[in-house]
Design an enzyme around this catalytic site. Sequence first.
Site, PDB file in Angstrom:
ATOM      1  N   LYS A  28     -35.191  13.883 -13.509  1.00  0.00           N
ATOM      2  CA  LYS A  28     -34.437  13.054 -14.432  1.00  0.00           C
ATOM      3  C   LYS A  28     -33.923  13.920 -15.566  1.00  0.00           C
ATOM      4  O   LYS A  28     -34.662  14.761 -16.085  1.00  0.00           O
ATOM      5  CB  LYS A  28     -35.302  11.930 -15.009  1.00  0.00           C
ATOM      6  CG  LYS A  28     -34.553  11.019 -15.978  1.00  0.00           C
ATOM      7  CD  LYS A  28     -35.468   9.988 -16.591  1.00  0.00           C
ATOM      8  CE  LYS A  28     -36.352  10.582 -17.667  1.00  0.00           C
ATOM      9  NZ  LYS A  28     -35.566  11.003 -18.869  1.00  0.00           N
ATOM     10  N   GLU A  30     -31.263  13.806 -19.228  1.00  0.00           N
ATOM     11  CA  GLU A  30     -30.543  12.974 -20.179  1.00  0.00           C
ATOM     12  C   GLU A  30     -29.091  13.408 -20.299  1.00  0.00           C
ATOM     13  O   GLU A  30     -28.778  14.591 -20.213  1.00  0.00           O
ATOM     14  CB  GLU A  30     -31.209  13.061 -21.556  1.00  0.00           C
ATOM     15  CG  GLU A  30     -32.607  12.487 -21.586  1.00  0.00           C
ATOM     16  CD  GLU A  30     -33.208  12.522 -22.982  1.00  0.00           C
ATOM     17  OE1 GLU A  30     -32.515  12.933 -23.936  1.00  0.00           O
ATOM     18  OE2 GLU A  30     -34.377  12.129 -23.130  1.00  0.00           O
ATOM     19  N   GLU A  97     -31.429   3.241 -21.693  1.00  0.00           N
ATOM     20  CA  GLU A  97     -32.402   3.049 -22.776  1.00  0.00           C
ATOM     21  C   GLU A  97     -31.747   2.538 -24.052  1.00  0.00           C
ATOM     22  O   GLU A  97     -30.735   3.062 -24.509  1.00  0.00           O
ATOM     23  CB  GLU A  97     -33.145   4.359 -23.076  1.00  0.00           C
ATOM     24  CG  GLU A  97     -34.165   4.218 -24.189  1.00  0.00           C
ATOM     25  CD  GLU A  97     -35.122   5.386 -24.283  1.00  0.00           C
ATOM     26  OE1 GLU A  97     -35.972   5.372 -25.196  1.00  0.00           O
ATOM     27  OE2 GLU A  97     -35.031   6.306 -23.452  1.00  0.00           O
TER      28      GLU A  97
END
Length: 207
Positions: A28, A30, A97
């Site tokens: 993962k 960002e 998020e």
Amino acid sequence: MGSYEVSSDQAVMSVIRMVKEGRVNAVKLEGGEEMASTIKRIVDAGIPVMAHIGLTPQRQHALGRFRVQGRTASGAVKVLRDAMAVQEARAFIILVEAVPAEVAAIVTNRLRIPTIGIGIGSGNGCSGQVLVQGDMTGNFPPGGFVPRFEKTFADVRGESVRGIEEYRRQVKNGVFPDGEYGYGIGEEELAKFEDVVGGGVEGEGSK
């Protein structure tokens, strides 16, 4: 942080190492549009990528600390553009998020790949939900900052403290450990041992 931001080459090398040494099945990272080319390079190398858009904690200082993203029309457009970009780069799922629930739901409906939200503040219109186990079970020090989207379903820390305090009480009072939690020796063998060493537990070296 710092393992993939310098260049796509750096990211691919870091991810290959994680797969070989850490035996991970996916990674993962960002970032939205600006990370799309890096995501594509990693996927081209045969490694699945989960994208992470909206609030990106590793970049909190650039965002002005932990702030909800997509609260304005232009901000919501950016969230959608980020989502579309990482989808086209062939990310297999997107973590969204701290984005308003309405925005996250619209973004989810525009995508071909699933989104993960609610437990990180993006409502129940996402494809799935996630919560950090330590947060959802209350396993954090009292008085610490807890984001509004973190619902506590249990009091693991409180129960742990209760157990530790009870352990301390029982040890100090000589209640624990007792015979139930130890190993015994037959009376005959114990007597033979005491004859050999010349006394019982009150002898020299017993303290």
